[in-house]
Design a protein around this motif. Structure first.
Motif, PDB file in Angstrom:
ATOM      1  N   CYS B  83       0.833  -1.202   0.000  1.00 38.25           N
ATOM      2  CA  CYS B  83       0.000   0.000   0.000  1.00 38.25           C
ATOM      3  C   CYS B  83       0.871   1.257   0.000  1.00 38.25           C
ATOM      4  O   CYS B  83       0.568   2.249  -0.653  1.00 38.25           O
ATOM      5  CB  CYS B  83      -0.887   0.058   1.237  1.00 38.25           C
ATOM      6  N   CYS B  86       2.029   3.576  -3.062  1.00 38.34           N
ATOM      7  CA  CYS B  86       1.176   4.612  -3.646  1.00 38.34           C
ATOM      8  C   CYS B  86       0.697   5.618  -2.606  1.00 38.34           C
ATOM      9  O   CYS B  86       0.201   6.683  -2.955  1.00 38.34           O
ATOM     10  CB  CYS B  86      -0.032   4.003  -4.329  1.00 38.34           C
ATOM     11  N   HIS B  87       0.795   5.248  -1.341  1.00 36.62           N
ATOM     12  CA  HIS B  87       0.363   6.172  -0.287  1.00 36.62           C
ATOM     13  C   HIS B  87       1.567   6.447   0.606  1.00 36.62           C
ATOM     14  O   HIS B  87       1.692   5.933   1.703  1.00 36.62           O
ATOM     15  CB  HIS B  87      -0.782   5.558   0.527  1.00 36.62           C
ATOM     16  N   ARG B 110      -6.784   6.879 -12.176  1.00 40.39           N
ATOM     17  CA  ARG B 110      -6.924   7.934 -11.183  1.00 40.39           C
ATOM     18  C   ARG B 110      -5.668   8.122 -10.357  1.00 40.39           C
ATOM     19  O   ARG B 110      -4.857   7.219 -10.213  1.00 40.39           O
ATOM     20  CB  ARG B 110      -8.093   7.633 -10.247  1.00 40.39           C
ATOM     21  N   LEU B 125     -15.694   6.211   0.235  1.00 38.91           N
ATOM     22  CA  LEU B 125     -14.274   6.344  -0.058  1.00 38.91           C
ATOM     23  C   LEU B 125     -14.022   6.254  -1.557  1.00 38.91           C
ATOM     24  O   LEU B 125     -14.886   5.825  -2.312  1.00 38.91           O
ATOM     25  CB  LEU B 125     -13.487   5.258   0.677  1.00 38.91           C
ATOM     26  N   PHE B 126     -12.820   6.615  -1.966  1.00 36.90           N
ATOM     27  CA  PHE B 126     -12.369   6.775  -3.348  1.00 36.90           C
ATOM     28  C   PHE B 126     -12.917   8.083  -3.903  1.00 36.90           C
ATOM     29  O   PHE B 126     -13.835   8.673  -3.348  1.00 36.90           O
ATOM     30  CB  PHE B 126     -12.802   5.613  -4.261  1.00 36.90           C
ATOM     31  N   TRP B 127     -12.371   8.504  -5.019  1.00 36.41           N
ATOM     32  CA  TRP B 127     -12.798   9.761  -5.648  1.00 36.41           C
ATOM     33  C   TRP B 127     -14.293   9.725  -5.967  1.00 36.41           C
ATOM     34  O   TRP B 127     -14.958  10.749  -5.978  1.00 36.41           O
ATOM     35  CB  TRP B 127     -12.024   9.980  -6.956  1.00 36.41           C
ATOM     36  N   ARG B 130     -17.199   4.926  -4.088  1.00 37.88           N
ATOM     37  CA  ARG B 130     -17.782   3.599  -4.304  1.00 37.88           C
ATOM     38  C   ARG B 130     -17.602   2.642  -3.131  1.00 37.88           C
ATOM     39  O   ARG B 130     -18.267   1.617  -3.067  1.00 37.88           O
ATOM     40  CB  ARG B 130     -17.260   2.968  -5.586  1.00 37.88           C
ATOM     41  N   GLN B 137     -12.907  -1.133   1.904  1.00 40.45           N
ATOM     42  CA  GLN B 137     -11.946  -0.613   0.939  1.00 40.45           C
ATOM     43  C   GLN B 137     -10.659  -1.431   0.939  1.00 40.45           C
ATOM     44  O   GLN B 137     -10.109  -1.724  -0.124  1.00 40.45           O
ATOM     45  CB  GLN B 137     -11.634   0.852   1.263  1.00 40.45           C
ATOM     46  N   GLU B 194      -5.190   2.777   9.383  1.00 42.69           N
ATOM     47  CA  GLU B 194      -5.553   3.965   8.609  1.00 42.69           C
ATOM     48  C   GLU B 194      -6.335   4.971   9.464  1.00 42.69           C
ATOM     49  O   GLU B 194      -6.158   6.179   9.346  1.00 42.69           O
ATOM     50  CB  GLU B 194      -6.410   3.559   7.403  1.00 42.69           C
ATOM     51  N   ARG B 285     -15.599  13.492  -5.206  1.00 41.79           N
ATOM     52  CA  ARG B 285     -15.596  13.985  -3.829  1.00 41.79           C
ATOM     53  C   ARG B 285     -14.567  15.104  -3.691  1.00 41.79           C
ATOM     54  O   ARG B 285     -13.418  14.939  -4.121  1.00 41.79           O
ATOM     55  CB  ARG B 285     -15.244  12.853  -2.852  1.00 41.79           C
TER      56      ARG B 285
END
Lengths: 275, 358
Positions: B83, B86-87, B110, B125-127, B130, B137, B194, B285
C-alpha cells in the motif's frame, strides 16, 4: 435535622418526576410526520431541470443545483383562551429537496421527517421554524457525531458564527445563448442564508384532529419562486418585486445580507399546507 | 475391488495432504498472548468526532498489525509493492505520479489519495465514493489488477504460514488457530492503522486559529479570500466545498475541470459511475486540502502539476460543463491574489505529521 431538610426538596422532586412519568404513560398519543416537497411556480421542483426565472416577467432560463434548509422548533399549537399552547414535534432537522430528474421517485415521495409522539386530540395549527434556533446555533458541527444533522460542515459558516440555514444555488442563462456557463461569464447564483436574526417562523392555522394511535403525515409544500420576492427596491432593479438575480447572485457581502434576511423571511410565504 | 483400491489410494493421498497442511496452515495459537489494549487516538480540538465501528475497536496490537500489512510487499503478487508505494508517508500518504502505477507497470485512471484523516471521510471512499468503509476498501487494492494484482485466496495461506503474522493476528484479534486468519481480519487491521492517521492539529493554520501564531499579510489575504471573510478582497468561494476543519465537506461536485456538453461526455463518470444517475456524471468527492502542498499533482486524474495551475482553473470559472457547481465562476483574482491564496494553502501543511510519522 439539617440532613432531613436537605432531603425534603429531593423527595419532592422525586414526586414531581414520578407524576410526570405517569402522565406520559397514561396519555393517549398519536404520531405526526412532516412531509416536504417543492414546486417552482406551481410545477414540480427538480434540480437540473430548466425553468423560466419569473415566467411572464423575466423569461430567462434557470436551473437549480441545490435547495435545502433546516427546520427547527416545530410544534402543534392549540388555542387556549388568549394564548397558544405549543406541543413540540421536533427541535431540529434538515430537509434537502435537491432531487434531480434521475431521482424522480425520491422527489415524488418528498422528504418525510418523523416528529415526536404527541397527545391525541384537536389542534388549531402547526408552527414551523426555518433555520437553526438560536440556542442550537451557538453550537458548531464538531460537537456532533456524523449521524447528527448539526454535524454538517457544509452548512456551517465560521465567518457568521452560524449554521447556513438554507441554500439555494443554480445557474441562469443571462446571456441567452442556450448554455449555462461558469467559464468566463457570471451565470451562477448561490444564496446561502443564516444568522440568528434570519430565523423565520410561520404558523399555519388549520384544525388538525389526531385520533389515538393514529400516524398522521402533515404535507407541506415550498414554492421556491416565492423565495425570490424582494420588497427592497435596491435589489429589485426592474421594479417587479423580484430579486435581480443577475446583479445580486450571492449573499456574502454585507450589502447582500439584506437579501439573505429577505429570502429567509420569504420561507414563511413559500410554505403551504397540502391536503 | 478396483473401486475399493481407488478409494483407498484417494483416502491415503487425502490424508497426506491434510497432514501436510496441518503443520503451518492449521496451528494452535492459544498459548500465545492476547491482551488487547485500547489505542489512544488523539483527535485535535475542533475536529469531528472519531467514529469507530463497533466490531472493529482500535487496539495497539491491531494498529501494529495493520501497519505491518500496509508496508508489506507480501500483499502484491510478486512481492514488490505494498500500500505504501502509492500512499507514501512522506507525501501525506499519496504517490507523486499523476495516476498510479501498479505492479504490472500498468497505469490506473486515477491519482492516488492522501490517507491523512481518512477516518473522517464518511460519505464514501475513493474519488467516486464507491467504497462504504475502510474495512471494505482495504480488500480492494490487493486484487486490483492495476494495483497489487494478487489474490486473497493465495495471500491468506501466505499469512497463515508466515513466521510472524500468526502471532500478530492472535495478539490483535484473539484468534485460536492460524486457520482463522482471513482477509476480513487483515482488512480490519489495515483499517485500524488507517483510522489513526490523523492530523496533529499543529499546522500553521491551526496555530493561528488557536492564537499561537499569526498569518503573514499574504497568508491573511489568502485566508480572507478562501473563506470570504471581509469585503476587502474578492470572494474565491473555496471554503464552501473545502470548509474547516478538514478543508472538505465530503460532498460530491463537478468543479468544472472537464468541458462536457452532456453528462455522457465525461471521460471518467465519477460518482455517476457508482449511482448510475446521469446527473451525477463528472462529480467527484471534494478532497481535503490539508497538506495539499505535498500531494501534487492535483485532481482525480492528476491533470494539474502545480497549485498555480489549480488557481488558474478556478479563477477562470473552470470549463463549461453539464451539472457544474454554481460556486465555480470567474473569480477575477489578480496574479498577486492567486499567490496569496497559495500562501494560505501552505499554512495547511502539517510538517510534524510529515516528518515524525512513526
Amino acid at each position: 435535622m439539617r440532613k432531613l431538610l436537605y432531603l425534603l426538596p429531593l423527595s419532592l422532586l422525586f414526586f414531581v418526576t414520578a407524576c410526570g412519568d405517569d402522565d406520559v404513560q397514561a396519555e393517549e398519543t398519536a404520531e405526526v410526520n412532516l412531509n416536504f416537497k417543492a414546486t417552482y411556480d406551481g410545477d414540480d421542483f427538480y434540480t437540473e431541470n430548466i425553468y423560466k426565472l419569473f415566467e411572464g416577467v423575466d423569461d430567462t432560463d434557470i436551473k437549480f443545483s441545490t435547495f435545502d434548509f433546516f427546520i427547527g422548533n416545530v410544534s402543534l399549537i392549540k388555542n387556549v383562551g388568549e394564548e397558544f399552547e405549543e406541543t413540540e414535534l421536533l427541535e431540529i432537522d434538515f430537509v434537502s429537496l435537491s432531487f434531480d430528474p434521475g431521482q424522480a421517485a425520491q422527489a415524488e415521495a418528498g422528504v418525510t421527517i418523523q416528529g415526536r409522539k404527541v397527545p391525541a386530540g384537536t389542534y388549531d395549527g402547526i408552527k414551523i421554524g426555518f433555520g437553526v434556533p438560536a440556542d442550537l446555533n451557538r453550537t458548531s458541527p464538531s460537537e456532533y457525531g456524523s449521524g447528527d444533522v448539526l454535524s454538517k460542515t457544509s452548512h456551517y459558516w465560521s465567518g457568521w458564527d452560524s449554521y447556513i440555514f438554507a441554500k439555494l444555488e443554480g445557474l441562469a442563462d443571462h446571456n441567452g445563448n442556450g448554455v449555462f456557463e461558469t467559464s468566463g461569464v457570471e451565470e451562477g447564483f448561490t444564496y446561502h442564508m443564516g444568522t440568528d436574526e434570519t430565523f423565520t417562523e410561520r404558523t399555519i392555522f388549520q384544525t388538525i384532529t389526531l385520533e389515538v394511535d393514529e400516524e398522521r403525515t402533515v404535507n407541506l409544500n415550498l414554492d421556491v419562486r416565492k423565495l425570490f420576492r424582494m420588497t427592497l427596491s435596491e435589489y429589485d432593479q426592474d421594479d417587479n418585486d423580484l430579486l435581480d438575480v443577475e446583479d445580486f447572485p450571492g449573499t456574502h457581502t454585507d450589502a447582500e445580507l439584506q437579501i439573505n434576511k429577505t429570502m429567509m423571511n420569504n420561507f414563511s410565504d413559500a410554505v403551504s399546507l397540502q391536503e | 475391488m478396483k473401486e475399493l483400491n481407488t478409494a483407498l489410494v484417494v483416502t491415503l493421498l487425502l490424508g497426506l495432504l491434510v497432514q501436510c497442511s496441518t503443520t503451518p496452515l492449521d496451528r494452535d495459537l492459544s498459548h500465545l498472548p492476547y491482551t488487547p489494549e485500547p489505542y489512544e487516538v488523539k483527535v485535535p480540538e475542533g475536529f469531528p468526532r472519531l467514529e469507530v465501528p463497533e466490531d472493529n475497536p482500535i487496539t495497539k496490537a491491531g494498529v501494529a498489525l495493520g501497519q505491518k500489512l500496509f508496508f508489506d510487499p507480501i500483499l502484491s503478487a510478486d512481492s514488490t509493492m505494498s500500500c505504501v508505494n502509492c500512499h507514501l508517508p512522506y507525501f501525506a500518504l499519496t504517490d507523486v505520479e499523476a495516476t498510479s502505477v501498479g505492479i504490472d507497470g500498468l497505469r490506473g485512471r486515477r491519482s492516488s489519495m492522501s490517507l491523512l484523516n481518512v477516518a473522517f471521510y464518511n460519505t464514501g471512499l475513493f474519488w467516486d465514493g464507491r467504497s462504504p468503509s475502510l474495512e471494505a476498501q482495504a480488500l480492494e487494492p490487493v486484487e486490483d489488477t492495476l494495483e497489487l494484482h494478487h489474490k486473497w485466496v493465495d495471500l491468506v495461506p501466505q499469512l497463515r504460514e508466515h513466521a510472524e503474522y500468526p502471532a500478530l493476528f492472535r495478539a490483535a484479534f484473539g484468534i485460536q488457530n492460524t486457520a482463522e486468519i482471513n482477509k476480513e481480519l487483515a482488512a480490519k487491521a489495515i483499517a485500524q492503522f488507517e483510522r489513526v492517521q490523523i492530523s496533529d492539529g499543529r499546522a500553521k493554520f491551526d496555530r493561528v486559529m488557536q492564537g499561537e501564531a499569526t498569518f503573514t499579510p499574504d497568508e491573511a489575504a489568502g485566508y480572507d479570500m478562501f473563506f470570504d471573510v471581509t469585503n476587502e478582497f474578492p470572494d474565491a468561494e473555496c471554503g464552501h466545498c473545502h470548509n474547516v476543519p478538514l478543508f472538505t465537506t465530503n460532498e460530491y461536485f463537478n468543479n468544472g475541470i472537464t468541458a462536457a456538453a452532456t453528462p455522457e461526455d465525461f471521460p471518467d463518470p465519477g460518482l455517476g459511475g457508482v449511482t448510475g444517475n446521469p446527473y451525477d456524471m463528472g462529480k467527484f468527492r471534494a478532497p481535503s486540502l490539508r497538506n495539499i502542498t505535498l500531494t501534487a499533482p492535483y485532481m482525480h486524474d492528476g491533470r494539474f502539476k502545480t497549485l498555480s495551475e489549480v488557481l488558474d482553473h478556478y479563477n477562470q470559472g473552470g470549463q463549461t460543463s453539464a451539472n457544474v457547481s454554481p460556486l465555480i465562476r470567474p473569480l477575477k483574482l489578480s496574479e498577486v491574489e492567486k499567490r496569496q491564496i497559495i500562501a494560505f494553502l501552505h499554512t495547511l501543511t502539517d510538517r510534524k505529521f510529515v516528518n515524525h510519522r512513526r
